[in-house]
Design a protein around this motif. Structure first.
Motif, PDB file in Angstrom:
ATOM      1  N   ASN A  83       0.741  -1.013  -0.144  1.00 20.12           N
ATOM      2  CA  ASN A  83       0.199   0.125  -0.040  1.00 20.12           C
ATOM      3  C   ASN A  83       0.672   1.236   0.194  1.00 20.12           C
ATOM      4  OD1 ASN A  83      -2.682   1.279   0.225  1.00 20.12           O
ATOM      5  ND2 ASN A  83      -1.328   2.274   2.581  1.00 20.12           N
ATOM      6  N   TYR A  84       1.887   1.346   0.944  1.00 21.17           N
ATOM      7  CA  TYR A  84       2.454   1.992   0.470  1.00 21.17           C
ATOM      8  C   TYR A  84       4.113   2.466  -0.323  1.00 21.17           C
ATOM      9  CZ  TYR A  84       0.432   3.923   5.474  1.00 21.17           C
ATOM     10  OH  TYR A  84      -0.565   4.229   5.411  1.00 21.17           O
ATOM     11  N   SER A  85       4.331   1.846  -1.516  1.00 23.51           N
ATOM     12  CA  SER A  85       4.803   1.965  -2.261  1.00 23.51           C
ATOM     13  C   SER A  85       4.753   2.687  -3.407  1.00 23.51           C
ATOM     14  CB  SER A  85       4.881   0.429  -2.903  1.00 23.51           C
ATOM     15  OG  SER A  85       5.290  -0.498  -1.620  1.00 23.51           O
ATOM     16  N   PRO A  86       5.518   3.423  -3.824  1.00 22.69           N
ATOM     17  CA  PRO A  86       5.839   4.340  -4.722  1.00 22.69           C
ATOM     18  C   PRO A  86       4.182   3.402  -6.463  1.00 22.69           C
ATOM     19  CG  PRO A  86       6.822   4.913  -3.661  1.00 22.69           C
ATOM     20  CD  PRO A  86       7.085   3.161  -3.418  1.00 22.69           C
ATOM     21  N   LEU A 159      13.929  -0.825  -7.843  1.00 26.29           N
ATOM     22  CA  LEU A 159      13.234  -1.223  -6.505  1.00 26.29           C
ATOM     23  C   LEU A 159      12.590  -0.182  -6.136  1.00 26.29           C
ATOM     24  CD1 LEU A 159      16.594  -2.167  -5.338  1.00 26.29           C
ATOM     25  CD2 LEU A 159      15.108  -3.880  -6.053  1.00 26.29           C
ATOM     26  N   SER A 160      12.581   1.587  -5.364  1.00 31.28           N
ATOM     27  CA  SER A 160      11.059   1.549  -4.461  1.00 31.28           C
ATOM     28  C   SER A 160      10.115   1.785  -5.249  1.00 31.28           C
ATOM     29  CB  SER A 160      11.638   3.588  -5.014  1.00 31.28           C
ATOM     30  OG  SER A 160      11.861   3.499  -6.470  1.00 31.28           O
ATOM     31  N   PRO A 176       5.363  -9.288 -10.497  1.00 34.47           N
ATOM     32  CA  PRO A 176       6.236  -9.415  -8.961  1.00 34.47           C
ATOM     33  C   PRO A 176       7.006  -8.645  -9.681  1.00 34.47           C
ATOM     34  CG  PRO A 176       4.886 -11.450  -9.239  1.00 34.47           C
ATOM     35  CD  PRO A 176       4.517 -10.646 -10.282  1.00 34.47           C
ATOM     36  N   LEU A 177       7.632  -6.794  -8.414  1.00 31.18           N
ATOM     37  CA  LEU A 177       8.852  -6.359  -9.316  1.00 31.18           C
ATOM     38  C   LEU A 177      10.226  -6.563  -7.795  1.00 31.18           C
ATOM     39  CD1 LEU A 177       7.601  -3.188  -8.507  1.00 31.18           C
ATOM     40  CD2 LEU A 177       8.165  -4.579 -10.809  1.00 31.18           C
ATOM     41  N   PRO A 178      11.317  -6.914  -8.053  1.00 35.65           N
ATOM     42  CA  PRO A 178      12.541  -6.991  -8.123  1.00 35.65           C
ATOM     43  C   PRO A 178      12.925  -7.142  -5.782  1.00 35.65           C
ATOM     44  CG  PRO A 178      13.239  -6.350  -9.773  1.00 35.65           C
ATOM     45  CD  PRO A 178      12.088  -5.777  -9.688  1.00 35.65           C
ATOM     46  N   TYR A 179      11.842  -5.719  -5.592  1.00 29.51           N
ATOM     47  CA  TYR A 179      11.889  -5.813  -3.873  1.00 29.51           C
ATOM     48  C   TYR A 179      11.292  -7.037  -3.564  1.00 29.51           C
ATOM     49  CZ  TYR A 179      11.845  -4.158   0.477  1.00 29.51           C
ATOM     50  OH  TYR A 179      11.013  -2.659   1.625  1.00 29.51           O
ATOM     51  N   LEU A 180      10.495  -6.942  -3.695  1.00 29.04           N
ATOM     52  CA  LEU A 180      10.122  -9.162  -3.571  1.00 29.04           C
ATOM     53  C   LEU A 180      10.981  -9.492  -3.429  1.00 29.04           C
ATOM     54  CD1 LEU A 180       6.892 -10.350  -2.973  1.00 29.04           C
ATOM     55  CD2 LEU A 180       6.935 -10.977  -5.171  1.00 29.04           C
ATOM     56  N   LEU A 182      13.744  -9.168  -1.997  1.00 27.99           N
ATOM     57  CA  LEU A 182      15.084  -8.475  -0.889  1.00 27.99           C
ATOM     58  C   LEU A 182      13.629  -8.981   0.420  1.00 27.99           C
ATOM     59  CD1 LEU A 182      16.083  -5.380  -2.001  1.00 27.99           C
ATOM     60  CD2 LEU A 182      17.447  -7.269  -2.026  1.00 27.99           C
ATOM     61  N   TYR A 183      12.455  -8.288  -0.126  1.00 27.33           N
ATOM     62  CA  TYR A 183      11.747  -8.232   1.340  1.00 27.33           C
ATOM     63  C   TYR A 183      11.189  -9.871   1.480  1.00 27.33           C
ATOM     64  CZ  TYR A 183       6.477  -8.523   3.882  1.00 27.33           C
ATOM     65  OH  TYR A 183       6.026  -8.139   4.934  1.00 27.33           O
ATOM     66  N   GLN A 184      11.206 -10.987   0.626  1.00 24.22           N
ATOM     67  CA  GLN A 184      11.151 -12.553   1.140  1.00 24.22           C
ATOM     68  C   GLN A 184      12.649 -13.159   1.387  1.00 24.22           C
ATOM     69  OE1 GLN A 184       9.438 -14.146  -2.311  1.00 24.22           O
ATOM     70  NE2 GLN A 184       6.969 -14.002  -1.073  1.00 24.22           N
ATOM     71  N   TYR A 185      13.563 -12.699   0.632  1.00 25.62           N
ATOM     72  CA  TYR A 185      15.115 -13.933   1.330  1.00 25.62           C
ATOM     73  C   TYR A 185      15.812 -12.715   2.027  1.00 25.62           C
ATOM     74  CZ  TYR A 185      12.113 -16.721  -2.088  1.00 25.62           C
ATOM     75  OH  TYR A 185      11.709 -17.451  -2.725  1.00 25.62           O
ATOM     76  N   VAL A 186      15.978 -11.764   2.025  1.00 23.45           N
ATOM     77  CA  VAL A 186      16.983 -10.852   2.675  1.00 23.45           C
ATOM     78  C   VAL A 186      16.073 -10.072   3.967  1.00 23.45           C
ATOM     79  CG1 VAL A 186      18.414  -8.600   2.738  1.00 23.45           C
ATOM     80  CG2 VAL A 186      17.766  -9.259   0.606  1.00 23.45           C
ATOM     81  N   PRO A 187      17.265 -10.694   5.247  1.00 23.74           N
ATOM     82  CA  PRO A 187      16.579 -10.716   6.740  1.00 23.74           C
ATOM     83  C   PRO A 187      16.474  -8.866   6.912  1.00 23.74           C
ATOM     84  CG  PRO A 187      18.746 -11.991   6.338  1.00 23.74           C
ATOM     85  CD  PRO A 187      18.035 -11.520   5.267  1.00 23.74           C
ATOM     86  N   PHE A 188      15.203  -8.995   7.757  1.00 24.19           N
ATOM     87  CA  PHE A 188      14.951  -7.764   8.279  1.00 24.19           C
ATOM     88  C   PHE A 188      14.473  -6.464   7.014  1.00 24.19           C
ATOM     89  CE2 PHE A 188      18.870  -9.075  10.501  1.00 24.19           C
ATOM     90  CZ  PHE A 188      18.250  -9.135  11.640  1.00 24.19           C
ATOM     91  N   PHE A 189      13.797  -6.931   5.764  1.00 24.71           N
ATOM     92  CA  PHE A 189      13.442  -6.184   4.676  1.00 24.71           C
ATOM     93  C   PHE A 189      11.892  -6.136   5.059  1.00 24.71           C
ATOM     94  CE2 PHE A 189      17.906  -4.976   2.862  1.00 24.71           C
ATOM     95  CZ  PHE A 189      18.142  -3.771   2.660  1.00 24.71           C
TER      96      PHE A 189
END
Length: 815
Positions: A83-86, A159-160, A176-180, A182-189
């Motif tokens: 929701n808060y993505s540009p 990514l933004s 889906p975009l690349p940030y997904l 980061l969200y799913q596999y990079v810790p804390f994102f």
């Protein structure tokens, strides 16, 4: 040093900068491999890496602990992150601050999700064109360094945009975009909500690349005059300035209402309730600014982005305080939760206990805007304060209304709040469900121990039964049987100590085999009353010790005797059993339980709350009057009921009169024994008979109870009765029935799924249907089904389906 400052300043940018460093260092080191041979470089690089990791761990350790815990409140969820993505078009959509084009692009911005701070990644057409020129310059000058900035700009812009593509506010279908990743596999994102902040890194890269685009224009114009190049530069600056023009730039005033100087002059540490700082973000920010001026603690407030568990529990659960800060500013009705309070008795005392002498309402946030106090709600808020608080002084100017509360001793009061393990409040009907062991917190601010009477309603989920157990100070207060209809329970909680204590509530499945599992139940309408001493009469001379006749306690679950028996887990008084709804739960062949709560007498006494005692006559339903009386006599005889105990304080005079009339009309040989606190109806005799009681199940229409006409119900297709038999026997079934005018309706009766008899109805006149069944009923539950077969008109031919009406049902076992 820059990275350390980022870590110290903002965790989002530290994470984004870390991502940016990866491709940048790879590119730099791959083109400067000789530097890797420098021992000093390797040594300092390793030292910087170790220090960076240690500093990051040291500074973010509290957040890391929360992030890996089960109660990770930092994770906003994929819905909020999306929701808060540009939006994709936000890169060429000016913000609402633009001097000329703000209103023109307002319809486009209105389609974007999130808010203005999350779709402000605006680049502009001029800058975008110059960015394209940077690729031409890179190709012409053969500088690979330019590509790292240009490609990084594109990469961080993508990514933004967040985990899924937004186009004019539309997310579906989800692309889906690349940030997904980061969200799913990079810790804390997964803890980052405002993904649009990646735009800061993208903008840095865009700026460097755009500089090369301008260099391309200059080189392209190198054969022309200097004045031509100056003109190009001026045009570029003018266009970029025009696209970014924000005049006048809004500023927040640092002025503050003069009343806060008065608070600042007051000596001592105390708290201030500022409204609507707990329901409006801007009001919260201003209230915090004002608090920095008068230098007192602010009791109101909210979490701007993450809801930290437990942070605002005091404000949200404390009576009066929760109404002032949350309920009334949002226009909700009191009580706020499932617990009702005496606000006028508690208001000043609670605010004095928490050291809150001032209530302030910001007039700036009264109006017809989102999260503002609506004018009608503003009036309700002021009325609530005036009606429940004792005000020492009231101050009002164009900015605010301030109430100085009269000082009272913060003692001599008691209140309850919601404790642990409750689900969220169902605001539609003011109910809560329990989770495992739930609790109610009791705050006793008297100087001595107190006793309280607790009254509440509980119901189980549909088609299920529950046992609800209450404990206080590790002692059992009672076990109560509840079903899907709200059951009123009244409990004495004795010897409540000064300070905070818990009433523990355990809900398990109902079981006769002691096989219990934690379950949930729905609670509502909790009320409490402080009493000096529990009412108790130790004179049991109305009990006949020569017998063990059972007692019905009315209203159910209400009296000192009943609770005392519950605590002892014997459910008896002086060897006389206490009858409850639980005594009418039976187990069928499949091992499931069924509550016979609509049996005669049981329905009237146990399933009716106080307000329904005036409607007792309707509970006979479609039973014949003599059969109804026989049912009551049978139940009394089978359960050996000898006494009906009524607590005087639980019913008003009209209710007691209606109940007395009912008992005297339908129970023979009654003797009345009256005491100061009770009324006793002594049943002297009740003989067993061969009536077979039934409960009404599915397929029946609502009861028609017209004056001068027998009570009747309509059957449109088929309807069920459940019979409860003590012996295996055939039965004599008798009922009156009619159908539509000029219609012949054929019906049938089944016993436990087997066709037993048929009947025919021919007019609107009631006809008596009577027969002895050919199939016997078994011990326990039996199913009797009355069905409509077909209809024919009296002139011949089929006609549309016509219902039948049934009344005066009676069922007796054959002799």
């Amino acid at each position: 040093l820059f990275f350390i400052l980022l870590i110290r300043g903002e965790s989002h940018f530290a994470a984004y900068y870390s991502i940016f460093l990866v491709p940048f260092l790879i590119f730099y080191l791959s083109h400067n491999r000789d530097i890797l041979k420098n021992k000093l470089f390797r040594r300092y690089s390793l030292l910087a890496l170790v220090l960076g990791i240690l500093f990051t761990l040291w500074f973010y350790l509290p957040l890391i602990k929360v992030s890996v815990s089960e109660d990770n409140y930092l994770n906003p969820g994929i819905e909020q992150t999306t929701n808060y993505s540009p939006d994709l078009l936000s890169i060429i959509t000016p913000t609402d601050l633009h001097a000329f084009w703000s209103e023109y692009f307002a319809p486009t911005r209105a389609l974007f999700t999130g808010n203005g701070t999350t779709y402000s990644n605006y680049l502009g057409l001029t800058a975008l064109i110059l960015f394209v020129f940077s690729f031409f310059y890179a190709k012409r000058a053969q500088l690979k360094e330019i590509y790292i900035w240009s490609l990084s700009a594109i990469g961080f812009f993508v990514l933004s945009l967040g985990p899924f593509l937004h186009y004019l506010g539309t997310v579906e279908p989800k692309i889906p975009l690349p940030y997904l990743f980061l969200y799913q596999y990079v810790p804390f994102f997964e803890n980052i909500r405002a993904v649009g902040r990646l735009w800061v890194i993208a903008l840095l890269c865009f700026c460097v690349a755009i500089a090369f685009g301008i260099k391309f224009l200059f080189d392209h114009l190198s054969k022309k005059s200097i004045s031509g190049q100056v003109l190009v530069l001026a045009v570029v600056i003018l266009l970029i300035s025009l696209e970014y023009l924000a005049i006048p730039l809004p500023f927040s005033s640092l002025d503050y209402p003069p009343f806060y100087d008065r608070i600042k002059e007051k000596q001592g540490d105390f708290k201030v309730a500022d409204i609507p700082a707990s329901t409006n973000y801007i009001a919260d920010a201003k209230a915090k600014y004002y608090a920095s001026i008068y230098q007192k603690e602010l009791i109101s407030g909210l979490d701007p982005a993450r809801n930290i568990p437990g942070k605002w529990d005091l404000q949200k659960t404390t009576p009066v305080l929760s109404e002032i800060l949350y309920t009334l500013p949002k226009g909700k009705e009191t009580p706020t939760d499932i617990i009702s309070h005496d606000h006028s008795n508690l208001a000043n005392k609670i605010f004095a206990y928490f050291d809150i002498p001032y209530i302030i309402i910001q007039k700036e946030f009264v109006g017809n805007k989102q999260d503002y106090i609506l004018p009608d709600n503003f009036d309700k808020l002021k009325n609530f304060i005036a009606e429940n608080f004792t005000i020492e002084n009231k101050y009002e100017d164009e900015y605010l209304i301030a109430y100085k509360l009269k000082e009272v001793p913060p003692t001599d009061f008691l209140y309850l709040t919601i404790g642990d393990n409750w689900e969220e409040l169902n605001t539609a009907n003011k109910t809560r469900r329990t989770k495992n062991e739930a609790s109610l917190k009791v705050y006793n601010q008297y100087s001595t121990i107190k006793n309280i009477y607790l009254s509440l309603q509980v119901k189980s989920p549909k088609d299920s039964y529950r046992t609800v157990s209450f404990y206080f100070k590790n002692g059992l207060l009672g076990n109560y049987f509840v079903f899907e209809k709200p059951t009123t329970i009244r409990i004495l909680v004795p010897n409540v100590p000064v300070g905070e204590s818990d009433i523990t509530i355990k809900v398990t499945n109902y079981s006769k085999s002691n096989s219990y599992q934690y379950q949930s139940a729905t609670f509502s309408n909790i009320e409490y009353e402080v009493i000096e001493e529990p009412k108790e009469t130790k004179d049991f001379n109305w009990l006949d010790d020569s017998s063990n006749e059972a007692i019905i306690n009315l209203p159910p679950d209400y009296s000192y005797y009943f609770q005392d028996a519950q605590i002892k887990e014997k459910k008896e008084i002086n060897n006389h059993p206490l009858i409850s709804l639980e005594d009418f739960v039976i187990e069928n062949e499949e091992g499931n339980y069924m509550l016979l709560n609509t049996l005669p007498l049981i329905n009237e006494l146990f399933d009716a709350d106080e307000e329904k005692y005036s409607k007792l006559e309707t509970y006979r339903d479609i039973r014949g009057i003599n059969y109804y009386l026989d049912n009551i006599a049978n139940i009394i005889a089978n359960k050996n009921i000898g006494y009906i105990y009524i607590d005087r304080d639980s019913l008003n005079e009209e209710e007691k009169e209606k109940l007395s009339q009912y008992l005297n009309n339908y129970i023979l040989s009654l003797e009345t024994i009256e005491g100061d606190q009770f009324m006793i109806y002594k049943i002297h005799s009740a003989e067993k008979n061969n009536s077979v009681p039934f409960v009404i199940s599915s397929g029946w229409d609502i009861l028609e109870n017209k004056a001068g006409i027998s009570k009747r119900r309509k059957i449109n297709d088929k309807a069920l009765l459940y019979l409860y038999a003590q012996n295996e026997t055939n039965i004599n079934l008798r009922f009156n029935a009619r159908t539509c005018a000029d219609t012949i309706t054929n019906g049938s009766v089944e016993i436990n799924g087997e066709l037993d008899n048929t009947f025919t109805l021919e007019s609107t006149d009631y006809k008596e249907i009577a027969f002895t069944t050919t199939h016997p009923i078994k011990i326990g539950l039996n199913q009797l089904t009355i069905s409509i077969q077909d209809n024919q008109s009296q002139t011949g031919g089929d006609t549309k389906s016509c219902p039948i009406w049934v009344s005066d049902v009676s069922i007796y076992a054959t002799e």
